[in-house]
Design a protein around this motif. Structure first.
Motif, mmCIF file in Angstrom:
data_model
loop_
_atom_site.group_PDB
_atom_site.id
_atom_site.type_symbol
_atom_site.label_atom_id
_atom_site.label_comp_id
_atom_site.label_asym_id
_atom_site.label_seq_id
_atom_site.Cartn_x
_atom_site.Cartn_y
_atom_site.Cartn_z
ATOM 1 N N THR A 190 -12.141 16.167 -47.847
ATOM 2 C CA THR A 190 -10.782 16.698 -47.686
ATOM 3 C C THR A 190 -9.953 15.923 -46.671
ATOM 4 N N LEU A 191 -10.648 15.269 -45.699
ATOM 5 C CA LEU A 191 -9.965 14.628 -44.563
ATOM 6 C C LEU A 191 -9.010 15.606 -43.880
ATOM 7 N N GLY A 192 -9.402 16.869 -43.888
ATOM 8 C CA GLY A 192 -8.598 17.883 -43.232
ATOM 9 C C GLY A 192 -8.888 17.960 -41.755
ATOM 10 N N ASP A 193 -8.296 18.943 -41.096
ATOM 11 C CA ASP A 193 -8.509 19.111 -39.662
ATOM 12 C C ASP A 193 -9.950 19.518 -39.364
ATOM 13 N N MET A 194 -10.414 19.130 -38.190
ATOM 14 C CA MET A 194 -11.773 19.456 -37.765
ATOM 15 C C MET A 194 -11.744 20.557 -36.704
ATOM 16 N N ASP A 195 -12.949 20.986 -36.302
ATOM 17 C CA ASP A 195 -13.055 22.116 -35.374
ATOM 18 C C ASP A 195 -12.782 21.730 -33.925
ATOM 19 N N TYR A 196 -13.186 20.530 -33.548
ATOM 20 C CA TYR A 196 -13.123 20.134 -32.134
ATOM 21 C C TYR A 196 -12.375 18.813 -31.993
ATOM 22 N N TRP A 197 -11.662 18.680 -30.868
ATOM 23 C CA TRP A 197 -10.801 17.506 -30.671
ATOM 24 C C TRP A 197 -10.923 16.957 -29.256
ATOM 25 N N GLY A 198 -10.846 15.616 -29.174
ATOM 26 C CA GLY A 198 -10.733 14.975 -27.874
ATOM 27 C C GLY A 198 -9.284 14.931 -27.434
ATOM 28 N N LYS A 199 -9.064 14.353 -26.252
ATOM 29 C CA LYS A 199 -7.709 14.293 -25.713
ATOM 30 C C LYS A 199 -6.942 13.080 -26.205
ATOM 31 N N GLY A 200 -7.628 12.120 -26.786
ATOM 32 C CA GLY A 200 -6.962 10.972 -27.370
ATOM 33 C C GLY A 200 -6.949 9.750 -26.480
ATOM 34 N N THR A 201 -6.833 8.587 -27.120
ATOM 35 C CA THR A 201 -6.702 7.319 -26.417
ATOM 36 C C THR A 201 -5.614 6.509 -27.113
ATOM 37 N N LEU A 202 -4.759 5.887 -26.320
ATOM 38 C CA LEU A 202 -3.594 5.202 -26.872
ATOM 39 C C LEU A 202 -3.941 3.782 -27.311
ATOM 40 N N VAL A 203 -3.541 3.460 -28.524
ATOM 41 C CA VAL A 203 -3.662 2.107 -29.058
ATOM 42 C C VAL A 203 -2.260 1.595 -29.332
ATOM 43 N N THR A 204 -1.936 0.460 -28.725
ATOM 44 C CA THR A 204 -0.618 -0.138 -28.915
ATOM 45 C C THR A 204 -0.798 -1.542 -29.472
#
Length: 123
Positions: free
Chosen positions: A106-120
């Motif tokens: 499905t590539l839908g939302d998952m249960d748990y998430w990190g805070k993210g890292t920026l890629v530029t």
């Protein structure tokens, strides 16, 4: 709750490569599915790649043949090797994990998430 910690983001020129990492410190039981999502400025979050136990993977079309998701066996550590980066790949990349494996299709939302890292990616 599950803590997910990303690393490896940064600034790279168009055509370059970056490798993102994600771990789940303190999590002993295996997370069946893990993946990467991204959110570009002014846009909705979108899936990038998902991997489940056993190694099956799925990618969004825009990154196929450029990005590779991998997992360290049955451990809760994943990587995203990003090659041939384009300016449109610029986004905050989030590591995510799910208690099930349906998300592979499905590539839908998952249960748990990190805070993210920026890629530029600069042009």
């Amino acid at each position: 709750q599950v803590q997910l910690v990303e690393s490896g983001g940064g600034l790279v020129q168009s055509g370059g490569s970056l490798r993102l990492s994600c771990t789940a410190p303190g999590r002993d039981s295996v997370l069946p599915a893990m993946g990467w999502y991204r959110q570009a400025p002014g846009r909705q979050r979108e899936p990038v790649a998902v991997i489940i136990l056993g190694g099956r993977t799925n990618y969004v079309d825009s990154v196929k043949d450029r990005f590779t998701i991998s997992r360290e066996g049955a451990r809760n550590t994943i990587w995203l090797q990003m090659n041939s980066l384009k300016p449109e790949d610029t986004a905050v990349y989030y590591c995510a994990a799910d208690r099930g494996t349906l998300v592979l299709d499905t590539l839908g939302d998952m249960d748990y998430w990190g805070k993210g890292t920026l890629v530029t990616v600069s042009s």
